[in-house]
Scaffold this motif. Structure first.
Motif, PDB file in Angstrom:
ATOM      1  N   GLY A 213       1.447   1.548  -6.438  1.00 27.92           N
ATOM      2  CA  GLY A 213       0.074   2.545  -7.047  1.00 27.92           C
ATOM      3  C   GLY A 213      -1.117   1.144  -7.118  1.00 27.92           C
TER       4      GLY A 213
ATOM      5  N   GLY B 254      -7.112   1.869   4.345  1.00 27.57           N
ATOM      6  CA  GLY B 254      -5.174   1.555   3.479  1.00 27.57           C
ATOM      7  C   GLY B 254      -5.644   2.750   2.697  1.00 27.57           C
ATOM      8  N   ASP B 255      -5.886   3.334   2.688  1.00 24.00           N
ATOM      9  CA  ASP B 255      -6.284   5.475   2.268  1.00 24.00           C
ATOM     10  C   ASP B 255      -5.396   6.604   3.361  1.00 24.00           C
ATOM     11  OD1 ASP B 255      -7.942   4.796  -0.325  1.00 24.00           O
ATOM     12  OD2 ASP B 255      -9.359   4.897   0.822  1.00 24.00           O
TER      13      ASP B 255
ATOM     14  N   ARG C 229      -1.883   4.722   2.859  1.00 20.85           N
ATOM     15  CA  ARG C 229      -1.224   4.818   1.508  1.00 20.85           C
ATOM     16  C   ARG C 229      -0.581   6.654   1.818  1.00 20.85           C
ATOM     17  NH1 ARG C 229      -3.640   2.641  -3.148  1.00 20.85           N
ATOM     18  NH2 ARG C 229      -1.740   1.110  -2.606  1.00 20.85           N
ATOM     19  N   ARG C 230      -0.948   7.405   2.830  1.00 21.23           N
ATOM     20  CA  ARG C 230      -0.791   9.023   3.055  1.00 21.23           C
ATOM     21  C   ARG C 230       0.256   9.180   4.107  1.00 21.23           C
ATOM     22  NH1 ARG C 230      -6.809   9.607   2.263  1.00 21.23           N
ATOM     23  NH2 ARG C 230      -6.819  10.094   4.751  1.00 21.23           N
TER      24      ARG C 230
ATOM     25  N   VAL D 109       0.841  -0.987  -0.489  1.00 18.29           N
ATOM     26  CA  VAL D 109      -0.211  -0.195  -0.305  1.00 18.29           C
ATOM     27  C   VAL D 109       1.161   1.526  -0.453  1.00 18.29           C
ATOM     28  CG1 VAL D 109      -1.264   0.881   1.405  1.00 18.29           C
ATOM     29  CG2 VAL D 109      -2.058  -1.035   0.843  1.00 18.29           C
ATOM     30  N   GLN D 110       1.809   1.208   0.959  1.00 23.61           N
ATOM     31  CA  GLN D 110       2.884   2.386   1.141  1.00 23.61           C
ATOM     32  C   GLN D 110       3.646   2.476  -0.281  1.00 23.61           C
ATOM     33  OE1 GLN D 110       4.534   3.125   4.986  1.00 23.61           O
ATOM     34  NE2 GLN D 110       3.157   4.707   4.980  1.00 23.61           N
ATOM     35  N   SER D 111       4.291   1.502  -1.021  1.00 25.54           N
ATOM     36  CA  SER D 111       4.904   1.667  -2.187  1.00 25.54           C
ATOM     37  C   SER D 111       4.692   1.408  -3.181  1.00 25.54           C
ATOM     38  CB  SER D 111       6.258   1.038  -1.474  1.00 25.54           C
ATOM     39  OG  SER D 111       5.699  -0.972  -1.266  1.00 25.54           O
TER      40      SER D 111
END
Length: 334
Positions: A281, A311-312, A315-316, A277-279
């Protein structure tokens, strides 16, 4: 540029020999499978001295770094236990800076990042290195954004990779960048390796990050879980793999990890998904499939249970969030 892709691997005493062998071996296979233009791989050291690897094997250098001239396609600096001495050698750092200026791209394997950082080539870049050396690299070079989770990172024309065999993942990525996925797949098949591990795959997983459990069966299964997160990891499947009953497997996991096999698998999958999620798209649905979750909704619930966020939101965030509860290793009877 010549008609070949000129690759210079920089070595020094007490380098890790696999850091030399993985890139050079993979590029050699790429040549045999038809890479065009082909790779011309050279090993360089200061003064063209033979480099004594940490394994005790001495490797002869084909180039003295001081005499290398002309354009390079790729400069690769290897790692190893000699990295700190190498990073303190001003003659070596001066040559690495000079050669980087001649190169289309620059890469490090494992703790070779120490040398690139000391040469000032990693400032204000996101980089990785072996998970056991990341904190020291970050402390020593505060201008470098160290993330010791991924297998490799590309930031502009600078590539850094994690420990030892991740050099193979990095080199396959370079081959794919140069020649496309078909050749990279052919090289991976020849090497009998994964095709190929994603850059954003975590170096280590939840239950591998803490001291390993004392029980060998549990230790082997946690490693297996981390490497096969999309496969069948039900308690019954794990018990069959271990050759024990599901009841005995559950007893072992409770004794050594203070959890059940099913919960352990869920944590491993959740944290692997969080890294993606973090790394990446990728959509949540795609991440759920890669990490063995039945649906995006199941993954959302796992994120909420483990991290207390969506998750959103994750992601930020600039860094990986902490888990709500950190389980400690247990010794039976404790």
């Amino acid at each position: 540029m010549t008609s070949k892709r000129r690759v210079l691997i920089v070595a020094y005493d007490d380098a890790q020999i696999l850091d030399i062998a993985c890139p050079s071996g993979a590029l050699d296979i790429a040549n045999r499978y038809g890479a065009q233009p082909q790779y011309s791989v050279e090993l360089g050291t200061l003064g063209r001295r033979a480099a004594r690897s940490s394994a005790g094997i001495t490797v002869g250098a084909g180039q003295g770094l001081e005499t290398v001239a002309g354009r390079l396609d790729t400069l690769i600096v290897v790692g190893g236990i000699g990295c700190e001495d190498a990073a303190a050698d001003e003659r070596l750092l001066g040559q690495v800076r000079r050669l980087a200026g001649l190169s289309r791209r620059v890469a490090s394997v494992c703790t070779g990042a120490y040398v690139l950082a000391a040469a000032g080539l990693l400032d204000h870049r996101r980089v990785t290195t072996h998970w056991g050396w990341g904190d020291r690299l970050a402390d020593r070079h505060p201008a470098v954004a160290v993330d010791a989770n991924p297998l490799y990172i590309r930031d502009g024309n600078v590539y850094t990779s994690a420990g030892v065999t991740s050099a193979l993942d990095l080199t396959l990525a370079l081959i794919e960048d140069d020649h496309g996925p078909t050749l990279a797949r052919a090289v991976a098949r020849e090497l009998v390796t994964h095709l190929h591990r994603r850059a954003d795959q975590a170096q280590i997983s939840t239950f591998l990050a803490a001291p390993p459990p004392d029980d060998r069966l549990v230790r082997d299964l946690t490693g297996y879980m981390a490497a096969h997160i999309s496969e069948d990891l039900t308690p019954a499947a794990l018990a069959r793999r271990a050759g024990v009953s599901t009841r005995h497997l559950t007893r072992l996991f409770r004794a050594y990890l203070d959890t059940t096999p099913a919960r352990a698998v869920r944590v491993v999958r959740t944290e692997a998904a969080a890294h993606l999620v973090q790394s990446s798209g990728l959509s949540l649905a795609a991440i759920a499939r890669r990490c063995g979750f039945g649906s995006a909704q199941t993954l959302r619930q796992a994120f909420w249970d483990h991290y207390g966020m969506t998750g959103d939101t994750m992601r930020r965030m600039p860094d990986m969030p902490p888990a709500r509860v950190t389980r400690q290793r247990k010794t039976p009877g404790s």
